[in-house]
Design an enzyme around this catalytic site. Structure first.
Site, PDB file in Angstrom:
ATOM      1  N   GLY A   8       8.963   8.607   0.197  1.00 15.38           N
ATOM      2  CA  GLY A   8       8.602   7.776  -0.952  1.00 15.38           C
ATOM      3  C   GLY A   8       7.463   8.385  -1.753  1.00 15.38           C
ATOM      4  N   ARG A   9       7.214   7.793  -2.934  1.00 14.76           N
ATOM      5  CA  ARG A   9       6.126   8.298  -3.793  1.00 14.76           C
ATOM      6  C   ARG A   9       4.791   8.230  -3.049  1.00 14.76           C
ATOM      7  NH1 ARG A   9       8.836   5.198  -8.628  1.00 14.76           N
ATOM      8  NH2 ARG A   9       9.001   3.771  -6.881  1.00 14.76           N
ATOM      9  N   MET A  10       4.511   7.084  -2.416  1.00 19.25           N
ATOM     10  CA  MET A  10       3.243   6.956  -1.688  1.00 19.25           C
ATOM     11  C   MET A  10       3.258   7.777  -0.407  1.00 19.25           C
ATOM     12  SD  MET A  10       0.915   5.475  -3.240  1.00 19.25           S
ATOM     13  CE  MET A  10      -0.165   5.550  -1.829  1.00 19.25           C
ATOM     14  N   ASP A  59      11.004   8.080   8.337  1.00 16.71           N
ATOM     15  CA  ASP A  59      11.709   7.413   7.234  1.00 16.71           C
ATOM     16  C   ASP A  59      12.940   6.735   7.800  1.00 16.71           C
ATOM     17  OD1 ASP A  59      12.438   6.572   4.589  1.00 16.71           O
ATOM     18  OD2 ASP A  59      11.329   8.296   3.825  1.00 16.71           O
ATOM     19  N   THR A  75       2.062  -1.993   1.601  1.00 16.36           N
ATOM     20  CA  THR A  75       3.325  -2.543   1.066  1.00 16.36           C
ATOM     21  C   THR A  75       3.046  -3.840   0.317  1.00 16.36           C
ATOM     22  OG1 THR A  75       4.436  -1.635   2.998  1.00 16.36           O
ATOM     23  CG2 THR A  75       5.637  -3.322   1.744  1.00 16.36           C
ATOM     24  N   THR A  76       3.647  -4.005  -0.857  1.00 19.16           N
ATOM     25  CA  THR A  76       3.474  -5.248  -1.617  1.00 19.16           C
ATOM     26  C   THR A  76       4.747  -6.091  -1.500  1.00 19.16           C
ATOM     27  OG1 THR A  76       4.243  -4.199  -3.647  1.00 19.16           O
ATOM     28  CG2 THR A  76       1.861  -4.196  -3.254  1.00 19.16           C
ATOM     29  N   HIS A 120       0.976  -0.535 -18.371  1.00 23.68           N
ATOM     30  CA  HIS A 120       1.687   0.262 -17.359  1.00 23.68           C
ATOM     31  C   HIS A 120       2.868   0.993 -18.002  1.00 23.68           C
ATOM     32  CE1 HIS A 120      -0.567  -2.195 -14.452  1.00 23.68           C
ATOM     33  NE2 HIS A 120      -0.373  -1.189 -13.617  1.00 23.68           N
ATOM     34  N   HIS A 121       3.421   1.934 -17.258  1.00 17.39           N
ATOM     35  CA  HIS A 121       4.572   2.742 -17.672  1.00 17.39           C
ATOM     36  C   HIS A 121       5.811   1.894 -17.963  1.00 17.39           C
ATOM     37  CE1 HIS A 121       6.039   2.073 -13.569  1.00 17.39           C
ATOM     38  NE2 HIS A 121       4.775   2.258 -13.214  1.00 17.39           N
ATOM     39  N   LYS A 157       7.947  -0.171 -15.125  1.00 19.34           N
ATOM     40  CA  LYS A 157       7.445  -1.325 -14.341  1.00 19.34           C
ATOM     41  C   LYS A 157       8.258  -2.573 -14.693  1.00 19.34           C
ATOM     42  CE  LYS A 157       3.225  -3.633 -12.833  1.00 19.34           C
ATOM     43  NZ  LYS A 157       3.592  -3.529 -11.419  1.00 19.34           N
ATOM     44  N   THR A 203      -2.390  -6.398  -9.773  1.00 15.81           N
ATOM     45  CA  THR A 203      -3.832  -6.127  -9.866  1.00 15.81           C
ATOM     46  C   THR A 203      -4.472  -7.002 -10.943  1.00 15.81           C
ATOM     47  OG1 THR A 203      -3.481  -3.895  -9.076  1.00 15.81           O
ATOM     48  CG2 THR A 203      -5.523  -4.283 -10.274  1.00 15.81           C
TER      49      THR A 203
END
Ligand code: NAD
Length: 268
Positions: free
Chosen positions: A13-15, A37, A101-102, A157-158, A161, A168
């Protein structure tokens, strides 16, 4: 001091990639112990440093129990269903966790709180050191500017999203509302259009901008008569979250209990 043995889940993943990069490039403080993963991920069997052009002795696998043996800490930025599974295994094997994780629901949060009876956990919806300091500044400003100042939160944001306002921005609203003695659900106003009438004094307003590749900008505006204060945080690289998560891992070390980034940064 011995480097912390780190397990990174969601390795493709990105993170996950950002965390692997930060872990491998700070070999004095951290040792990449394992990278995991999902079993159907194309990265299984790859060297953990391969995509990043870095050298590593770790092969990405899906074997969680084996990965936890001899590990100090597991860093999880994946999806709620995966995080809950990782949590149970970490609790079982006595391995501490950093959870980024959100989208976790009340049950997931209760499971995290229960696991913290046995292991150490830092859970935060935003691991950026700068954002967490910004929360503290918003709290301070709100306590001083409690009267005669209108609070507005603007975020950008981009274009990819999918939700608004950002988590936040909402957290910033909660921090301001709490310091002002207001209930955010009752005083929040999202966007404005048409004949809105004058602004109620206790409103906390939210405005969202979407476009391009903006990683994440947040401003909390305190607008009074004759002066205004703006507290702004601008993110330009998601490595800030990885750096914050690794700082939290070092701080957590062998502690037990549930902690936030405010605890890690000693801002409470
Ligand atoms: P991503 O989609 O790029 O990566 C998700 C990773 O999780 C992938 O490697 C995927 O294979 C893995 N995964 C998904 N489901 C899985 C499962 N069932 N079992 C095992 N692995 C699974 O996402 P991302 O941008 O890296 O973000 C990951 C999470 O971190 C999201 O919830 C995001 O909102 C959150 N996030 C939090 C912060 C913070 O500071 N707390 C910052 C950035 C992102």
């Amino acid at each position: 001091m011995k480097p912390l043995a780190i397990v990174i889940v969601g390795a493709s993943g990105r993170m996950g990639q950002s965390l692997i990069k930060s872990t491998l490039t700070d070999a004095g403080a951290f040792r990449l112990h394992a990278a995991l993963d999902r079993p159907d991920s194309a990265c299984i069997g790859q060297n953990a440093g391969y995509r990043l052009g870095l050298s590593s002795h770790v092969t990405i696998s899906a074997d969680l129990p084996a990965a936890l043996q001899g590990a100090d800490i597991l860093i999880d930025f994946t999806r709620p269903e995966a995080t809950v599974r990782h949590l149970a295994a970490c609790r079982e094997q006595g391995v501490n966790m950093i959870i980024g994780t959100t989208g976790l629901n009340h049950e997931d949060l209760a499971a995290i709180a229960a696991a913290a009876d046995d292991i150490g956990i830092v859970h935060a919806s935003n691991f950026s050191v700068g954002v967490n300091l910004t929360f503290k500044l918003i709290d301070m400003a709100s306590r001083v500017l409690y009267s005669g100042f209108d609070v507005e939160i603007i975020e950008a944001h981009h274009r990819h999203k999918v939700d608004a306002p950002s988590g936040t921005a909402l957290r910033m609203g909660e921090v301001a509302a709490q310091a002002l003695g207001r209930d955010l659900t009752a005083c929040a106003t999202h966007g404005r259009e048409g004949h809105t009438g004058p602004r109620p004094a206790t409103t906390i307003g939210f405005s969202s901008i979407r476009g391009g590749d903006i990683v994440g900008d947040h401003t909390v505006l305190f607008a009074g008569d004759g002066e205004r204060i703006e507290i702004t945080h601008k993110a330009s690289d998601r490595a800030i979250y990885a750096h914050g998560a690794l700082r939290a891992a070092q701080w957590l070390s062998k502690k037990q209990g549930l902690f936030s980034m405010q605890d890690v940064l000693e801002l409470n």
